[in-house]
Write an enzyme that holds these catalytic residues in place. Structure first.
Site, short mmCIF file in Angstrom:
data_model
loop_
_atom_site.label_atom_id
_atom_site.label_comp_id
_atom_site.label_asym_id
_atom_site.label_seq_id
_atom_site.Cartn_x
_atom_site.Cartn_y
_atom_site.Cartn_z
N LYS A 36 85.97 76.92 43.12
CA LYS A 36 84.67 77.50 43.46
C LYS A 36 84.75 79.03 43.52
CE LYS A 36 81.09 76.55 46.85
NZ LYS A 36 80.52 75.32 46.29
N ARG A 86 82.59 77.87 53.21
CA ARG A 86 82.88 76.62 52.51
C ARG A 86 84.32 76.56 52.04
NH1 ARG A 86 77.60 74.84 50.25
NH2 ARG A 86 76.27 76.68 50.30
N GLY A 141 83.29 66.70 49.28
CA GLY A 141 82.95 66.18 50.60
C GLY A 141 84.12 65.91 51.53
N MET A 192 86.36 68.15 52.80
CA MET A 192 86.64 69.19 53.79
C MET A 192 85.34 69.70 54.39
SD MET A 192 89.83 71.14 52.07
CE MET A 192 89.19 71.07 50.43
N ARG A 197 80.86 75.17 37.12
CA ARG A 197 82.17 74.60 36.79
C ARG A 197 82.02 73.79 35.51
NH1 ARG A 197 82.14 70.49 41.95
NH2 ARG A 197 80.24 69.44 41.35
N HIS A 242 106.53 43.40 32.45
CA HIS A 242 105.95 42.33 31.65
C HIS A 242 104.42 42.36 31.67
CE1 HIS A 242 104.53 38.21 30.98
NE2 HIS A 242 105.45 38.23 30.03
N ARG A 266 106.93 41.90 18.27
CA ARG A 266 107.85 41.31 19.25
C ARG A 266 107.80 39.81 19.07
NH1 ARG A 266 105.71 45.52 22.95
NH2 ARG A 266 107.43 46.63 23.91
N GLU A 268 118.05 51.89 21.32
CA GLU A 268 117.52 51.82 22.67
C GLU A 268 118.60 51.82 23.73
OE1 GLU A 268 114.96 48.36 22.99
OE2 GLU A 268 116.20 47.20 21.65
N SER A 300 114.35 52.58 14.77
CA SER A 300 113.15 52.65 15.59
C SER A 300 113.59 52.82 17.04
CB SER A 300 112.32 51.37 15.43
OG SER A 300 111.22 51.42 16.30
N GLY A 347 113.54 52.48 20.72
CA GLY A 347 112.94 51.65 21.77
C GLY A 347 113.07 52.41 23.07
N ASN A 366 111.53 52.30 25.80
CA ASN A 366 111.44 51.63 27.11
C ASN A 366 112.85 51.36 27.63
OD1 ASN A 366 108.68 51.51 26.63
ND2 ASN A 366 108.80 49.44 25.77
N ASP A 367 113.64 50.69 26.78
CA ASP A 367 115.00 50.41 27.21
C ASP A 367 115.86 51.67 27.24
OD1 ASP A 367 115.34 47.64 27.90
OD2 ASP A 367 114.68 47.21 25.86
N CYS A 371 108.96 52.97 18.98
CA CYS A 371 108.13 51.81 19.26
C CYS A 371 108.08 51.47 20.74
CB CYS A 371 108.56 50.61 18.43
SG CYS A 371 110.17 49.99 18.86
N TYR A 408 106.83 58.20 12.27
CA TYR A 408 105.66 57.45 12.74
C TYR A 408 105.81 57.10 14.21
CZ TYR A 408 108.50 53.23 12.68
OH TYR A 408 109.46 52.31 12.95
#
Ligand code: PEP
Ligand code: MG
Length: 860
Positions: free
Chosen positions: A25, A95, A104, A106, A351, A467, A550, A734, A753, A755, A757-758, A820, A840
């Site tokens: 503000k 303010r 709202g 504070m 704003r 999962h 998968r 991975e 590729s 992986g 996640n792993d 992937c 890719y």
């Protein structure tokens, strides 16, 4: 140190970029003042005052008093009024204003500076005694509540009594004398409550209000809001002190809010509302019906109240000029607040305006066409996450919501439904036409039918790649995962968060974009693009291929999981072959369908990677099912299931390790893939270049052994089918070891590729399934900036990827590489992938448009 920043009369110490110091503000008030917009003069106490205040046991830096006094003198000069003066008094608003908007949460004090003398002057100058005493009584009430901590109910009772005395129902029916008397009653009450008089000294009032606003940074409401919105406590709030202007001084006064363009559809129309003779809070409170700004809007809404364009045409034109000025200056749609006091227009706030995804798209395109921003600016302005809003139902932004917990935003979209705690119950109720929300501590493949039947999924454990998260994303179901504050009691069929208890059948709403869990049903707005999604839609969305099939997920459905279990639990090779035969048929059908749809585009099929624990039957009923299907004694199944239990299944007998032990699985899958390729070719379709991918490889030997099995199978199928086809064998990268050995692996692998996640799990030593429980705390404490399962950890995991890309391409020039892991749908990670030279990214179908936009931005 400069603790106080002035603004007003065409000049300001601050700028829009100084939000960290001045709050949103304060920074924009400074900016508006400096570009010459009519902002009532004022000053901002910086967020650093707030942080110092808390560091120094609620005391102020010593220079502050002097700086405030000087700033106040400037405001007096600029407004031509004097604070506490008995003829022309300056009144102030105080303010809060943090870096991020916390609506709202504070405290605010208005009309500050009123006392028994100044109120008389206000009455005289405005020519309206009623207005003056109404302002005074509002001030006493607000100040007593916010600064003195006196319960509002005391004042409400006194107000009620005043109305009874006058014999009226509404506040505005009270006359000046009533209000004057009411102020006296209020003050008497204050004395009773705190044993002291209400402060008449305006300076004392000012410091009281400033202290209250700083203190309100730590009130429970603000703390909870910060937690839910990831706002660090260390930011602090600024305090804005500004000359009051009144929209409620008579019929030549008004107050309003506006968007410089339509925030719901993006049309280039001035869009807003105002009320004559009213204060800002009256517009928000919704007691009176606001009027439209323009004639056009009034007509299109069929309103019979005149528009601002008609009531105050000169002011309206002025406002239109400012609208133009603001857009040209900020180069974006603005959300503004204004007040008209005795025919003079003031700007109180601006704003960047919040907007729907649809409007964001429209405004970006229009502004580029208007030449306000460049095409690439327009592209960069579209947050890829916005695209999610176009694809999934979202919560109605106007709806009230009671957020009871927050988890990870695991799969976008909003969903509401009756809470159920088991997949079977979800299916049962869904069949009866009920909308249900599946709540589980965590999910397993056994819950797939429930996930499918439910509107959305909430889990209390698990991370972004758990999962439930992966499966929900794949199905396009909204999901909030790992909401640790939610306690689930399966036996009693209820959940609780703190003191809130929700029984089975009661309604909850989840927001998969913010991770919020909300009590009751919050209305949603439908997606802008709807229709049947899935693989076909991914193609419609512009997918150029499939980066990860998968194959184990193909066995989640219905009866298929039994065949899969039979295979896993087989006691010997012969037993396993029978089960594999069944699986072969299913795999071939599925893959044929994929190849056919993808019409010659690359499809990468990964060999089985079942984290075994997801497939081992747990209950007696499940074991009995498998025993029956396999025609073996239940005891044998039980024993085998016990043998296969692992302490750390995610690091256990999964990925290629399974195929190393049971090469016949690899052979069956290769056969399914190649027979599918042949079938598509024979049916006249484009013969795909099948890519066979080996998961969780750590050593070259693993890859060599399996590659040989695949090659042998390919040769066999080619001979049987009497046709040749090309295929490639590659590996997932991975594990950290695979990254380091990438040079060697590339001798055998024809593509990589990642992986991630792993790779994140194994690099960080963080469990994908459990990290959700404590990562939020890591984020709150600033140890990690982002959940590394959501946005790639570029310093750690990213370094390993760089090493692997370099070593891999050195060994095999121009080698095809992609990613992937779930990071393939995350914009920041996509930018990184582009930078390190990946070819890719691959992600779940629903994230394809987001990924494509992010990839386009990365390429700019
Ligand atoms: C990965 O680990 O990044 C990956 C894509 O495989 P999954 O999530 O199936 O383990
Ligand atoms: Mg993996």
């Amino acid at each position: 140190v400069q603790w106080v920043y002035n603004f007003g009369a065409g000049a300001a110490d601050g700028r829009a970029e100084m939000k960290n110091l001045l709050g949103g503000k304060g920074a924009n008030l400074a900016e508006m003042a400096s570009i010459g917009l009519p902002v009532p003069p004022g000053f901002t106490l910086t967020t650093e005052v707030c942080t110092r205040f808390y560091e120094d046991k609620c005391t102020y830096p010593t220079e502050l008093k002097g700086q405030v006094a000087k700033a106040l003198a400037r405001v007096e000069e600029r407004s031509g009024q004097k604070f506490g003066d008995a003829t022309n008094p300056l009144l102030l608003s105080v303010r809060s204003g943090a870096r991020a908007s916390m609506p709202g949460m504070m405290d605010t004090v208005l009309n500050l500076g009123l006392n028994d003398w100044t109120v008389a002057a206000l009455a005289k100058r405005s020519g309206d005694r009623r207005f003056a005493y109404d302002s005074y009584r509002r001030f006493v009430q607000m100040y007593s509540d916010v600064v003195l901590g006196i319960e509002l109910s005391h004042f409400e009772k006194l107000l009620e009594r005043a109305k009874q005395r006058r014999g009226v129902k509404q506040d505005h029916e009270l006359v000046a004398e009533d209000l004057e008397k009411l102020v006296m009653d209020y003050k008497a009450r204050v004395h009773v409550e705190i044993g002291m008089d209400f402060p008449e000294d305006p300076h004392e009032q000012l410091w009281g209000a400033v202290g209250a606003v700083f203190n309100s940074w730590m009130n429970q409401r603000a703390k909870t809001y910060r937690q839910l919105h990831d706002i660090p406590e260390s930011w602090g709030t600024a305090v804005n002190v500004q000359a009051m202007v009144f929209g409620n001084m008579g019929s030549d006064c008004a107050t309003g809010v506006a968007f410089t363009r339509n925030p719901s559809n993006g049309a280039n129309d001035f869009y807003g509302e105002f009320l004559v003779n009213a204060q800002g809070e009256d517009v928000v409170a919704g007691i009176r019906t606001p009027q439209e700004l323009t004639i056009k809007a009034r007509k299109s809404h069929g309103s019979d109240l005149p528009s601002l364009e008609e009531v105050m045409p000169n002011i309206f034109r002025e406002l239109c000029t400012m609208r133009q000025q603001l857009e040209t200056h900020y180069k974006d749609m603005q959300d503004i607040e204004f007040t008209i006091q005795q025919n003079k227009l003031y700007m109180l706030q601006t704003r960047t305006g919040k907007r729907t995804a649809h409007a964001a798209l429209q405004i970006a395109v229009d502004m580029a066409n208007e030449g306000l921003i460049s095409k690439s600016q327009a592209l960069m302005r579209l947050k890829p996450e916005l695209i999610d809003q176009l694809l999934h139902p979202t919560l109605d932004p106007k709806a009230k919501k009671q957020v009871i917990a927050k988890g990870l935003p695991a799969s976008p979209g909003a969903a509401a439904g009756k809470v159920v705690f088991s997949a079977d119950e979800a299916v049962r109720r869904a069949k009866d036409g009920e909308k249900v929300l599946l709540v589980r501590i965590e999910t397993s493949p056994d819950d797939i039918h429930g996930l499918h039947a439910a509107e959305g999924v909430l889990t209390t454990r698990g991370g972004m790649t758990s999962h439930a998260a992966v499966v929900a994303r794949g199905m396009g179901r909204p999901c909030v995962a790992g909401a640790g504050a939610v306690q689930v009691d399966y036996a009693a069929a209820r959940l609780s968060v703190g003191s809130v208890t929700v029984q089975e059948g009661q309604i909850l709403t989840i927001d998969g974009v913010t991770g919020e869990v909300i009590l009751g049903e919050v209305p949603t707005v439908p997606p802008q693009l709807s229709g049947a999604f899935g693989i076909i839609m991914a193609k419609e969305f512009g997918a150029q291929g499939i980066g990860l099939v998968r194959t184990e997920h193909m066995f989640f459905d219905g009866g298929r999981i039994i065949a899969m279990r039979r295979m896993i639990l087989a006691a010997d090779e012969a037993d396993r072959k029978v089960a594999l035969e069944e699986l072969l048929t299913m795999q071939r059908e599925d893959i044929t369908e994929l190849f056919r749809i993808m019409d010659g585009r690359p499809v990468t099929v990964r060999l089985l990677d079942p984290p075994l624990h997801e497939f081992i039957p747990h209950t007696e009923a499940e074991m009995a099912q498998v025993a029956k299907a396999a025609g073996v004694p239940l005891n044998r199944v039980r024993r085998r299931a016990a043998e296969l239990q692992e302490a750390n299944p995610m690091l256990g007998h999964r990925g290629c390790r399974l195929a190393i032990t049971y090469p016949e699985i690899c052979e069956m899958q290769a056969r399914a893939i190649f027979e599918a390729a042949a079938a598509v070719g024979k049916a006249g379709g484009a013969v795909p270049v099948a890519e066979v991918m080996v998961p969780l490889v750590a050593t070259l030997q693993e890859l060599s052994i399996l590659k040989e099995v695949v090659e042998k199978t390919a040769a066999a199928v080619q001979k049987e089918q009497g046709m040749n086809f090309t295929y490639r064998v590659g590996t997932m990268i991975e594990l950290p070891r695979a990254c380091l050995q990438a040079g060697k692996l590339a001798e055998q692998a024809e593509f990589f590729s990642f992986g991630t996640n792993d790779l994140t799990q194994t690099t960080y030593g963080l469990s994908r399934d459990d990290a959700g429980a404590f990562l939020p705390e890591y984020k709150a404490k600033g140890i990690v900036e982002q959940d590394p399962f959501v946005s790639l950890d570029q310093e750690g995991v990213g370094e390993l990827i760089k090493v692997a890309v370099e070593r891999g391409r050195t060994a095999r020039d121009g080698m095809k590489m992609g990613i992937c892991g779930e990071h393939g749908g995350d914009p920041a990670s996509i930018e990184f992938c582009n930078k390190v030279g990946l070819d890719y990214v691959s992600c779940s179908p629903f994230r394809v448009p987001v990924a494509r936009l992010a990839a386009a931005q990365a390429a700019l």
